[in-house]
Write a protein that holds these residues in place. Sequence first.
Motif, PDB file in Angstrom:
ATOM      1  N   UNK A  41     -32.096  17.409-106.342  1.00 27.97           N
ATOM      2  CA  UNK A  41     -31.839  18.044-107.617  1.00 27.97           C
ATOM      3  C   UNK A  41     -30.333  18.215-107.786  1.00 27.97           C
ATOM      4  N   UNK A  42     -29.869  18.034-109.004  1.00 27.63           N
ATOM      5  CA  UNK A  42     -28.461  18.213-109.331  1.00 27.63           C
ATOM      6  C   UNK A  42     -28.318  19.494-110.144  1.00 27.63           C
ATOM      7  N   UNK A  43     -27.388  20.342-109.741  1.00 29.41           N
ATOM      8  CA  UNK A  43     -27.100  21.587-110.453  1.00 29.41           C
ATOM      9  C   UNK A  43     -25.843  21.386-111.284  1.00 29.41           C
ATOM     10  N   UNK A  44     -25.908  21.801-112.532  1.00 31.42           N
ATOM     11  CA  UNK A  44     -24.784  21.643-113.438  1.00 31.42           C
ATOM     12  C   UNK A  44     -24.453  23.007-114.035  1.00 31.42           C
ATOM     13  N   UNK A  45     -23.236  23.497-113.767  1.00 33.79           N
ATOM     14  CA  UNK A  45     -22.797  24.798-114.272  1.00 33.79           C
ATOM     15  C   UNK A  45     -21.593  24.572-115.177  1.00 33.79           C
ATOM     16  N   UNK A  46     -21.673  25.123-116.389  1.00 35.65           N
ATOM     17  CA  UNK A  46     -20.563  25.070-117.334  1.00 35.65           C
ATOM     18  C   UNK A  46     -20.098  26.495-117.593  1.00 35.65           C
ATOM     19  N   UNK A  47     -18.801  26.714-117.472  1.00 34.45           N
ATOM     20  CA  UNK A  47     -18.209  28.008-117.794  1.00 34.45           C
ATOM     21  C   UNK A  47     -17.319  27.780-119.004  1.00 34.45           C
ATOM     22  N   UNK A  48     -17.602  28.524-120.078  1.00 31.12           N
ATOM     23  CA  UNK A  48     -16.916  28.315-121.348  1.00 31.12           C
ATOM     24  C   UNK A  48     -16.176  29.579-121.775  1.00 31.12           C
ATOM     25  N   UNK A  49     -14.930  29.390-122.195  1.00 34.11           N
ATOM     26  CA  UNK A  49     -14.121  30.491-122.721  1.00 34.11           C
ATOM     27  C   UNK A  49     -13.830  30.283-124.204  1.00 34.11           C
ATOM     28  N   UNK A  50     -14.545  29.393-124.844  1.00 32.07           N
ATOM     29  CA  UNK A  50     -14.360  29.089-126.254  1.00 32.07           C
ATOM     30  C   UNK A  50     -14.446  27.594-126.469  1.00 32.07           C
ATOM     31  N   UNK A  51     -14.346  27.208-127.721  1.00 33.48           N
ATOM     32  CA  UNK A  51     -14.432  25.791-128.067  1.00 33.48           C
ATOM     33  C   UNK A  51     -13.323  25.000-127.362  1.00 33.48           C
ATOM     34  N   UNK A  52     -13.700  23.884-126.791  1.00 31.32           N
ATOM     35  CA  UNK A  52     -12.781  22.992-126.072  1.00 31.32           C
ATOM     36  C   UNK A  52     -12.136  23.645-124.854  1.00 31.32           C
ATOM     37  N   UNK A  53     -12.754  24.694-124.340  1.00 30.73           N
ATOM     38  CA  UNK A  53     -12.254  25.363-123.130  1.00 30.73           C
ATOM     39  C   UNK A  53     -13.435  25.565-122.180  1.00 30.73           C
ATOM     40  N   UNK A  54     -13.991  24.410-121.758  1.00 27.93           N
ATOM     41  CA  UNK A  54     -15.149  24.419-120.886  1.00 27.93           C
ATOM     42  C   UNK A  54     -14.799  23.807-119.537  1.00 27.93           C
ATOM     43  N   UNK A  55     -15.369  24.373-118.508  1.00 32.11           N
ATOM     44  CA  UNK A  55     -15.117  23.917-117.145  1.00 32.11           C
ATOM     45  C   UNK A  55     -16.465  23.569-116.526  1.00 32.11           C
ATOM     46  N   UNK A  56     -16.574  22.335-116.045  1.00 30.55           N
ATOM     47  CA  UNK A  56     -17.844  21.772-115.572  1.00 30.55           C
ATOM     48  C   UNK A  56     -17.839  21.673-114.046  1.00 30.55           C
ATOM     49  N   UNK A  57     -18.986  22.018-113.465  1.00 35.08           N
ATOM     50  CA  UNK A  57     -19.166  21.938-112.025  1.00 35.08           C
ATOM     51  C   UNK A  57     -20.534  21.337-111.755  1.00 35.08           C
ATOM     52  N   UNK A  58     -20.594  20.435-110.786  1.00 37.98           N
ATOM     53  CA  UNK A  58     -21.865  19.817-110.404  1.00 37.98           C
ATOM     54  C   UNK A  58     -22.017  19.919-108.893  1.00 37.98           C
ATOM     55  N   UNK A  59     -23.246  20.250-108.482  1.00 36.60           N
ATOM     56  CA  UNK A  59     -23.560  20.390-107.068  1.00 36.60           C
ATOM     57  C   UNK A  59     -24.906  19.748-106.775  1.00 36.60           C
ATOM     58  N   UNK A  60     -25.012  19.143-105.617  1.00 34.81           N
ATOM     59  CA  UNK A  60     -26.306  18.650-105.159  1.00 34.81           C
ATOM     60  C   UNK A  60     -27.006  19.766-104.386  1.00 34.81           C
ATOM     61  N   UNK A  61     -28.278  19.579-104.163  1.00 30.22           N
ATOM     62  CA  UNK A  61     -29.055  20.535-103.371  1.00 30.22           C
ATOM     63  C   UNK A  61     -28.421  20.703-101.999  1.00 30.22           C
ATOM     64  N   UNK A  62     -27.966  19.609-101.404  1.00 30.08           N
ATOM     65  CA  UNK A  62     -27.362  19.651-100.073  1.00 30.08           C
ATOM     66  C   UNK A  62     -26.072  20.479-100.070  1.00 30.08           C
ATOM     67  N   UNK A 104     -30.719  30.225-109.708  1.00 28.51           N
ATOM     68  CA  UNK A 104     -31.751  29.268-109.327  1.00 28.51           C
ATOM     69  C   UNK A 104     -32.148  28.295-110.425  1.00 28.51           C
ATOM     70  N   UNK A 105     -31.260  28.003-111.315  1.00 24.59           N
ATOM     71  CA  UNK A 105     -31.523  27.057-112.410  1.00 24.59           C
ATOM     72  C   UNK A 105     -30.668  25.815-112.208  1.00 24.59           C
ATOM     73  N   UNK A 106     -31.149  24.677-112.695  1.00 27.61           N
ATOM     74  CA  UNK A 106     -30.388  23.440-112.515  1.00 27.61           C
ATOM     75  C   UNK A 106     -29.310  23.247-113.577  1.00 27.61           C
ATOM     76  N   UNK A 107     -29.471  23.861-114.740  1.00 28.68           N
ATOM     77  CA  UNK A 107     -28.461  23.769-115.798  1.00 28.68           C
ATOM     78  C   UNK A 107     -28.162  25.179-116.300  1.00 28.68           C
ATOM     79  N   UNK A 108     -26.894  25.569-116.204  1.00 20.77           N
ATOM     80  CA  UNK A 108     -26.489  26.915-116.589  1.00 20.77           C
ATOM     81  C   UNK A 108     -25.211  26.830-117.415  1.00 20.77           C
ATOM     82  N   UNK A 109     -25.195  27.561-118.524  1.00 15.09           N
ATOM     83  CA  UNK A 109     -23.988  27.647-119.348  1.00 15.09           C
ATOM     84  C   UNK A 109     -23.571  29.110-119.418  1.00 15.09           C
TER      85      UNK A 109
END
Length: 106
Positions: free
Chosen positions: A1-22, A91-96
């Motif tokens: 499973x791939x986990x994708x976390x986005x942290x947003x501080x407003x439009x065009x100010x998003x930071x993306x992170x991806x992690x594998x289960x391992x 514990x979610x695979x996609x989080x914003x």
Amino acid sequence: MLYHVTVSFGKDRQYQYKFTQAELADSSPEEARRWFSIEFVDLKCEPTNPMGKLLIIDKILNVARFGGEQRFIDGKTWATQFARYTALALGRDTIHVDVEAFNIGY
């Protein structure tokens, strides 16, 4: 499973992170919750619930807000740790994490 976390501080100010289960396997949800509790205190966050009960979502949002966007811009260890522990704690695979709207979406 791939986990994708986005942290947003407003439009065009998003930071993306991806992690594998391992990549998340060496930590636990309990460790993640402890980290957010410690950061909440260290950053002098203020509870948003007038009843005083703090949910993990409140801690995540406040730690992001009080930690500040600069930590995500710099892309250092703290921001990656924040994203890892967010994925583990929720514990979610996609989080914003929308700091501006003070909201977490899945």
